[in-house]
Design an enzyme around this catalytic site. Structure first.
Site, PDB file in Angstrom:
ATOM      1  CE  LYS A  20      -5.995  -0.138   1.929  1.00  0.00           C
ATOM      2  NZ  LYS A  20      -6.696  -0.726   3.076  1.00  0.00           N
TER       3      LYS A  20
ATOM      4  CD  GLU B  24      -2.677   1.361   2.527  1.00  0.00           C
ATOM      5  OE1 GLU B  24      -2.406   0.657   3.507  1.00  0.00           O
ATOM      6  OE2 GLU B  24      -3.623   2.156   2.504  1.00  0.00           O
TER       7      GLU B  24
HETATM    8  P1  13P Z   1      -9.109   4.172   4.696  1.00  0.00           P
HETATM    9  O1  13P Z   1      -9.988   3.493   3.675  1.00  0.00           O
HETATM   10  O2  13P Z   1      -9.859   4.754   5.847  1.00  0.00           O
HETATM   11  O3  13P Z   1      -8.138   5.123   4.038  1.00  0.00           O
HETATM   12  O4  13P Z   1      -8.220   3.048   5.369  1.00  0.00           O
HETATM   13  C1  13P Z   1      -7.682   2.055   4.588  1.00  0.00           C
HETATM   14  C2  13P Z   1      -6.405   1.618   5.151  1.00  0.00           C
HETATM   15  O5  13P Z   1      -6.228   0.471   5.466  1.00  0.00           O
HETATM   16  C3  13P Z   1      -5.336   2.591   5.271  1.00  0.00           C
HETATM   17  O6  13P Z   1      -4.128   1.955   5.528  1.00  0.00           O
END
Ligand code: 13P
Length: 334
Positions: free
Chosen positions: A219, A177
């Site tokens: 992600k 991510e």
């Molecule tokens: P949000 O969808 O609230 O941004 O959180 C997702 C997430 O896992 C951030 O690391």
């Protein structure tokens, strides 16, 4: 762990019409969310809240996996059933956040690097034994007039690649991510450029570290106008820019991409995902891994009356899962 098994898990995470619920808030972040609605943040309130979410009836119809925090993966329902068992019984894969959060990047004011590599191999081994089948690591890229620097991007993607390789060694699918933060007055084009250069660096690093893309999930953040930008791009513009950026940078061998919500409203997060999935052929499924955009309505309801609104809060999280599941197919209607 064979690549076939990792690939099977990765494909299950992005099964058609299903996505991920992120409930991996650290205790500090959870306190922030609870403070916002007037709930005291204790180990027991965190446990009770996560039980509400994970036991929402029929959640598994639209949810393939849930990302947990270290405390949560060790917890059970009030009746003593481990959360991981509740999840597996409902077809929901247990995931775990394994990074240790962001810290200032020395020498680069305003920029951060994610830490957590020390001792990670042993932690992953334990999480696998506890039932986790995928793991998340979040890097943060801030946009301002001075940032991001190439050094910050490369430091973060190097860490992502090292974590991803360790995950695969230990039998867990890495959910990588790199979050390009929405905060700022920048426009859509700036977000596009920063996202593009970040993803190029990420996939170069993953390649250098022998990470098998077939057993990896991205992600991603959407290409979107800065929150304080005077000009806010439309749903169609965000969807088109995001899709273009991903097609330009993400190899087709990746089994799937899921999005974070990053502070978008529930409606915006669902609309953007739906619009992208209506935009014609793309090499990978596009689904969701929302935290706030899955939970915020349910949390608010529960905070108003923890007993009286329990079922309604569960119904609300189910409806958010259903709407986002339909958006993952491009079949959601407002
Ligand atoms: P949000 O969808 O609230 O941004 O959180 C997702 C997430 O896992 C951030 O690391």
């Amino acid at each position: 762990m064979s690549i076939e098994q990792l690939a099977e898990t990765a494909l299950a995470m992005v099964a058609p019409g299903k996505g991920i619920i992120a409930i991996d808030e650290s205790n500090a972040t959870c306190k922030k969310r609870f403070d916002g609605v007037g709930i005291e943040c204790t180990e027991e309130t965190r446990r009770a809240y996560r039980e509400l979410l994970l036991t929402a009836p029929k959640l598994g119809d639209y949810i393939s996996g849930a990302i947990l925090f270290d405390e949560t993966i060790r917890q059970s329902t009030k009746d003593g059933v481990p959360f991981t068992k509740v999840m597996m019984d409902n077809g929901i894969l247990p995931g775990i956040k394994v990074d240790k959060g962001t810290f200032p990047l020395a020498g680069f004011p305003g920029e951060v690097v994610t830490e957590g590599l020390d001792g990670l191999r042993a932690r992953l081994e334990e999480y696998y034994k506890l039932g986790a089948r995928f793991a998340k690591w979040r890097a943060v890229i801030n946009i301002s007039d001075e940032t991001p620097s190439g050094t910050c991007i490369d430091a973060n993607t190097h860490a992502l690649a090292r974590y991803a390789a360790l995950c695969q060694e230990q039998g867990l699918v890495p959910m990588v991510e790199p979050e390009v933060i929405m905060d700022g007055s920048h426009d859509l084009d700036t977000c596009y450029d920063v996202t593009e250069v970040t993803l190029r660096s990420l996939f170069a690093s993953l390649h250098e570290h022998n990470v098998m893309l077939e057993g990896t999930i991205l992600k991603a953040s959407m290409v979107i106008s800065g929150t304080t930008s005077a000009e806010q791009a439309s749903v169609e513009e965000v969807a088109a820019a995001t899709l273009h950026c991903l097609k330009a940078t993400v190899p087709a061998t990746l089994p799937g991409i899921v999005f974070l919500s990053g502070g978008q409203s529930d409606l915006a997060a669902t609309s953007h995902l739906n619009a992208m999935n209506q935009m014609g052929p793309k090499p990978w499924p596009l689904s969701f891994s929302y935290g706030r955009a899955m939970q915020q309505a349910a949390l608010k309801l529960w905070a108003q009356d923890m007993v009286g609104n329990y079922a309604a809060a569960q119904q609300t999280v189910y409806e958010r899962a259903r709407d986002n599941g339909l958006a993952a197919l491009g079949e959601w209607k407002a």
